[in-house]
Design a protein around this motif. Structure first.
Motif, PDB file in Angstrom:
ATOM      1  N   VAL A  52       0.743  -1.117   0.088  1.00  0.00           N
ATOM      2  CA  VAL A  52      -0.143   0.088  -0.030  1.00  0.00           C
ATOM      3  C   VAL A  52       0.913   1.568  -0.304  1.00  0.00           C
ATOM      4  O   VAL A  52       1.810   1.676   0.959  1.00  0.00           O
ATOM      5  CB  VAL A  52      -1.148  -0.320   1.332  1.00  0.00           C
ATOM      6  CG1 VAL A  52      -1.756   1.209   1.597  1.00  0.00           C
ATOM      7  CG2 VAL A  52      -2.159  -1.186   1.171  1.00  0.00           C
ATOM      8  N   LEU A  53       0.191   1.793  -0.994  1.00  0.00           N
ATOM      9  CA  LEU A  53       1.833   2.790  -1.207  1.00  0.00           C
ATOM     10  C   LEU A  53       0.803   4.781  -0.777  1.00  0.00           C
ATOM     11  O   LEU A  53      -0.605   4.374  -0.808  1.00  0.00           O
ATOM     12  CB  LEU A  53       1.668   3.376  -3.241  1.00  0.00           C
ATOM     13  CG  LEU A  53       2.784   2.147  -3.621  1.00  0.00           C
ATOM     14  CD1 LEU A  53       2.854   2.610  -4.763  1.00  0.00           C
ATOM     15  CD2 LEU A  53       4.345   2.669  -2.558  1.00  0.00           C
ATOM     16  N   SER A  54       1.492   5.464   0.472  1.00  0.00           N
ATOM     17  CA  SER A  54       0.475   6.558   0.132  1.00  0.00           C
ATOM     18  C   SER A  54       0.579   7.761  -1.230  1.00  0.00           C
ATOM     19  O   SER A  54       1.565   7.637  -2.074  1.00  0.00           O
ATOM     20  CB  SER A  54       1.613   8.022   1.267  1.00  0.00           C
ATOM     21  OG  SER A  54       3.054   8.029   0.876  1.00  0.00           O
ATOM     22  N   GLU A  55       0.147   8.223  -0.788  1.00  0.00           N
ATOM     23  CA  GLU A  55      -0.154   9.404  -2.500  1.00  0.00           C
ATOM     24  C   GLU A  55       1.121   9.346  -2.519  1.00  0.00           C
ATOM     25  O   GLU A  55       1.598  10.411  -3.152  1.00  0.00           O
ATOM     26  CB  GLU A  55      -1.363  10.328  -0.951  1.00  0.00           C
ATOM     27  CG  GLU A  55      -1.610  11.474  -2.283  1.00  0.00           C
ATOM     28  CD  GLU A  55      -3.011  12.349  -2.410  1.00  0.00           C
ATOM     29  OE1 GLU A  55      -2.940  13.377  -2.475  1.00  0.00           O
ATOM     30  OE2 GLU A  55      -3.533  12.209  -1.476  1.00  0.00           O
ATOM     31  N   GLU A  56       1.918  10.697  -2.112  1.00  0.00           N
ATOM     32  CA  GLU A  56       2.873  11.128  -1.619  1.00  0.00           C
ATOM     33  C   GLU A  56       4.189  10.266  -2.611  1.00  0.00           C
ATOM     34  O   GLU A  56       4.582  10.496  -3.755  1.00  0.00           O
ATOM     35  CB  GLU A  56       4.052  11.676  -0.409  1.00  0.00           C
ATOM     36  CG  GLU A  56       3.223  13.170   0.056  1.00  0.00           C
ATOM     37  CD  GLU A  56       2.987  13.736  -1.323  1.00  0.00           C
ATOM     38  OE1 GLU A  56       3.730  14.181  -1.600  1.00  0.00           O
ATOM     39  OE2 GLU A  56       2.030  14.321  -1.184  1.00  0.00           O
ATOM     40  N   ASP A  57       3.867   8.759  -2.175  1.00  0.00           N
ATOM     41  CA  ASP A  57       4.755   7.659  -2.933  1.00  0.00           C
ATOM     42  C   ASP A  57       4.345   7.557  -4.185  1.00  0.00           C
ATOM     43  O   ASP A  57       5.394   7.611  -4.747  1.00  0.00           O
ATOM     44  CB  ASP A  57       4.601   6.326  -1.597  1.00  0.00           C
ATOM     45  CG  ASP A  57       5.653   6.325  -0.876  1.00  0.00           C
ATOM     46  OD1 ASP A  57       6.275   7.546  -0.671  1.00  0.00           O
ATOM     47  OD2 ASP A  57       5.176   5.934   0.375  1.00  0.00           O
TER      48      ASP A  57
END
Length: 178
Positions: A52-57
């Motif tokens: 799961v990636l964050s929005e910034e990633d």
């Protein structure tokens, strides 16, 4: 060909097509099953490896891949700027076209002549006067246009002012009765 040769040929074709059909039928199921199982293994491996990636990633991953990431406000501003630039370019083109037309019209000379249509004149005589006054370029094409309208015998008597901006139809309707 004889009957025996024809029967043998037909039997050979039947045997060959039966063998090929059997190979196709039995081998296609195995190939489909193998492809399906490979696809399922790939999908399950991808699902387990996905993190799961964050929005910034996600944004940084897309930017490193060469994509441009904009918010909807930034996108709207970009669209508005592009439309404004297009309007400015269109206005500039319109100005250039207007200047070009103005230069053309500045060089264009308008000739005016007064023609006195007297009794006994023909459409050919009128055409000659118009050519001499630089209103039209060719007398014969004017006479043909008059004949095409069918008014060659309907000359109006009088004095008429004609200029080179008038169309041939307008000149004809001015000098001839319709």
């Amino acid at each position: 060909m004889t009957h025996k040769v024809m029967s043998s040929f037909a039997s050979g074709i039947l045997v060959a097509s039966s063998i090929l059909g059997g190979i196709y039928f039995f081998s296609s199921e195995d190939a489909d099953a193998k492809e399906t199982s490979k696809k399922e293994e790939t999908v399950s491996a991808t699902v387990t490896e996905t993190e799961v990636l964050s929005e910034e990633d996600m944004k940084s991953e897309l930017e490193t891949a060469g994509y441009v990431v904009l918010t909807s406000d930034e996108y709207s501003k970009e669209i508005a700027a592009a439309e404004e630039k297009a309007k400015a370019a269109a206005t500039e083109e319109a100005k250039a076209a207007a200047e070009k037309d103005a230069e053309k019209n500045a060089d264009k000379v308008v000739y005016k002549t007064i023609i006195n249509v007297a009794s006994g004149m023909t459409s050919g005589d009128v055409a000659q006067v118009l050519v001499a006054g630089k209103i039209i370029k060719d007398a014969s094409s004017f006479v043909k246009a008059v004949e095409k309208k069918g008014v060659e015998s309907k000359l109006r008597l009088g004095v008429f002012e004609i200029d080179s901006t008038m169309s041939v139809d307008k000149i004809i309707s001015t000098i001839f009765k319709s």
